[in-house]
Design a protein around this motif. Structure first.
Motif, mmCIF file in Angstrom:
data_model
loop_
_atom_site.group_PDB
_atom_site.id
_atom_site.type_symbol
_atom_site.label_atom_id
_atom_site.label_comp_id
_atom_site.label_asym_id
_atom_site.label_seq_id
_atom_site.Cartn_x
_atom_site.Cartn_y
_atom_site.Cartn_z
ATOM 1 N N ASP A 114 0.791 -1.166 -0.045
ATOM 2 C CA ASP A 114 0.085 -0.026 -0.121
ATOM 3 C C ASP A 114 0.904 1.224 0.110
ATOM 4 O OD1 ASP A 114 -2.198 -1.608 0.290
ATOM 5 O OD2 ASP A 114 -2.642 -1.166 2.252
ATOM 6 N N SER A 115 0.589 2.243 -0.611
ATOM 7 C CA SER A 115 1.173 3.589 -0.484
ATOM 8 C C SER A 115 1.329 4.222 0.656
ATOM 9 C CB SER A 115 0.658 4.443 -1.841
ATOM 10 O OG SER A 115 0.938 4.054 -3.035
ATOM 11 N N GLU A 116 2.242 4.611 0.943
ATOM 12 C CA GLU A 116 2.473 5.612 2.307
ATOM 13 C C GLU A 116 2.258 6.918 1.754
ATOM 14 O OE1 GLU A 116 5.709 6.725 6.003
ATOM 15 O OE2 GLU A 116 6.277 5.254 4.064
ATOM 16 N N ILE A 117 1.337 7.584 2.401
ATOM 17 C CA ILE A 117 1.100 9.267 2.192
ATOM 18 C C ILE A 117 1.689 10.142 3.572
ATOM 19 C CG2 ILE A 117 -0.253 10.808 1.659
ATOM 20 C CD1 ILE A 117 -0.058 9.045 -0.598
ATOM 21 N N ILE A 118 2.609 10.709 3.339
ATOM 22 C CA ILE A 118 3.044 11.666 4.533
ATOM 23 C C ILE A 118 2.369 13.016 4.278
ATOM 24 C CG2 ILE A 118 5.003 12.556 5.676
ATOM 25 C CD1 ILE A 118 6.559 9.977 4.586
ATOM 26 N N LEU A 119 2.132 13.552 5.506
ATOM 27 C CA LEU A 119 1.246 14.621 5.189
ATOM 28 C C LEU A 119 2.359 15.854 5.881
ATOM 29 C CD1 LEU A 119 -2.406 14.171 6.569
ATOM 30 C CD2 LEU A 119 -1.398 14.188 4.073
ATOM 31 N N LEU A 120 2.518 17.075 5.063
ATOM 32 C CA LEU A 120 3.045 18.049 5.664
ATOM 33 C C LEU A 120 2.535 19.329 5.510
ATOM 34 C CD1 LEU A 120 6.598 17.285 3.841
ATOM 35 C CD2 LEU A 120 5.869 16.487 6.098
ATOM 36 N N GLY A 121 2.474 19.855 6.732
ATOM 37 C CA GLY A 121 1.643 21.249 6.799
ATOM 38 C C GLY A 121 2.622 22.227 7.038
ATOM 39 N N PRO A 122 2.083 23.520 7.318
ATOM 40 C CA PRO A 122 3.088 24.515 7.604
ATOM 41 C C PRO A 122 3.900 24.306 8.646
ATOM 42 C CG PRO A 122 0.833 25.252 8.030
ATOM 43 C CD PRO A 122 0.819 23.828 7.623
ATOM 44 N N LYS A 123 3.733 23.738 9.829
ATOM 45 C CA LYS A 123 4.694 23.632 11.049
ATOM 46 C C LYS A 123 5.803 22.538 10.540
ATOM 47 C CE LYS A 123 1.070 24.847 14.541
ATOM 48 N NZ LYS A 123 0.176 24.373 15.459
ATOM 49 N N GLU A 124 5.466 21.686 9.854
ATOM 50 C CA GLU A 124 6.360 20.588 9.525
ATOM 51 C C GLU A 124 7.281 21.211 8.515
ATOM 52 O OE1 GLU A 124 2.971 18.624 11.072
ATOM 53 O OE2 GLU A 124 3.153 20.129 9.093
ATOM 54 N N ILE A 125 6.941 22.174 7.602
ATOM 55 C CA ILE A 125 7.782 22.795 6.495
ATOM 56 C C ILE A 125 8.584 23.625 7.182
ATOM 57 C CG2 ILE A 125 7.763 24.293 4.325
ATOM 58 C CD1 ILE A 125 4.844 23.114 3.914
ATOM 59 N N THR A 126 7.990 24.497 8.035
ATOM 60 C CA THR A 126 8.800 25.667 8.418
ATOM 61 C C THR A 126 9.984 25.435 9.601
ATOM 62 O OG1 THR A 126 7.042 26.621 9.986
ATOM 63 C CG2 THR A 126 7.178 27.566 7.679
ATOM 64 N N LYS A 127 9.543 24.169 10.501
ATOM 65 C CA LYS A 127 10.283 23.922 11.712
ATOM 66 C C LYS A 127 10.981 22.617 11.378
ATOM 67 C CE LYS A 127 8.742 25.587 15.687
ATOM 68 N NZ LYS A 127 8.456 25.527 17.056
ATOM 69 N N GLY A 128 10.845 22.049 10.561
ATOM 70 C CA GLY A 128 11.717 20.851 10.001
ATOM 71 C C GLY A 128 11.154 19.649 10.760
ATOM 72 N N HIS A 129 9.955 19.713 11.126
ATOM 73 C CA HIS A 129 9.402 18.434 11.765
ATOM 74 C C HIS A 129 8.941 17.511 10.906
ATOM 75 C CE1 HIS A 129 8.241 21.013 15.453
ATOM 76 N NE2 HIS A 129 9.681 20.554 15.645
ATOM 77 N N LEU A 130 10.091 16.644 10.138
ATOM 78 C CA LEU A 130 9.788 15.579 9.115
ATOM 79 C C LEU A 130 9.806 14.533 9.583
ATOM 80 C CD1 LEU A 130 11.288 17.604 5.955
ATOM 81 C CD2 LEU A 130 8.833 17.710 6.592
#
Length: 142
Positions: free
Chosen positions: A126-142
């Motif tokens: 199954d495909s994994e989908i990772i969601l990145l919102g503004p907090k993950e983009i700007t703070k690097g919480h990947l």
């Protein structure tokens, strides 16, 4: 300044989307990806970004939205279908593919709940989908 707010300046929706795609690629570059392809036209769909990892045999398929409203589950479900198709194609080349949905405005609570449930129920293949919102983009919480 509040961390997590992203402002994309542009004259129209397409220009804002293109600028946001460039910002999104910068995030993936830091994660080890290279050689971005933008706005890839496919039958019945368009992929915003596809990037190959510099050292691993994997590719990221990225949907990015610079919209003012949060992204809902229907848009994510549409992207899941595109990732499934691309994953099969890249598997033939010996690459693994992961889908990333990046939203400048984040995601609705129901979309996040849907993806959490899908992640828990995910089976091999199954495909994994990772969601990145503004907090993950700007703070690097990947």
């Amino acid at each position: 300044m509040t961390v997590g707010n992203i402002i994309v300046l542009g004259n129209d929706r397409n220009q804002k989307g293109d600028l946001f795609n460039r910002l999104v690629f910068d995030v993936f570059h830091v994660l080890g990806f290279k050689d971005p392809q933008f706005n890839i036209h496919k039958p019945g769909r368009e992929l915003d970004i596809a990037v190959r990892h510099r050292t691993e045999r994997k590719i990221a398929i990225v949907e990015s939205k610079a919209h003012e409203d949060e992204v809902g589950g229907a848009e994510i479900n549409k992207f899941v279908g595109a990732v499934e198709t691309e994953k099969r194609r890249y598997r033939k080349e010996g690459l693994s593919a992961v889908g990333y949905f990046v939203s400048k405005s984040g995601f609705t609570a129901t979309a996040i709940e849907q993806e959490n449930e899908r992640a828990q129920d995910r089976q091999d293949g199954d495909s994994e989908i990772i969601l990145l919102g503004p907090k993950e983009i700007t703070k690097g919480h990947l």
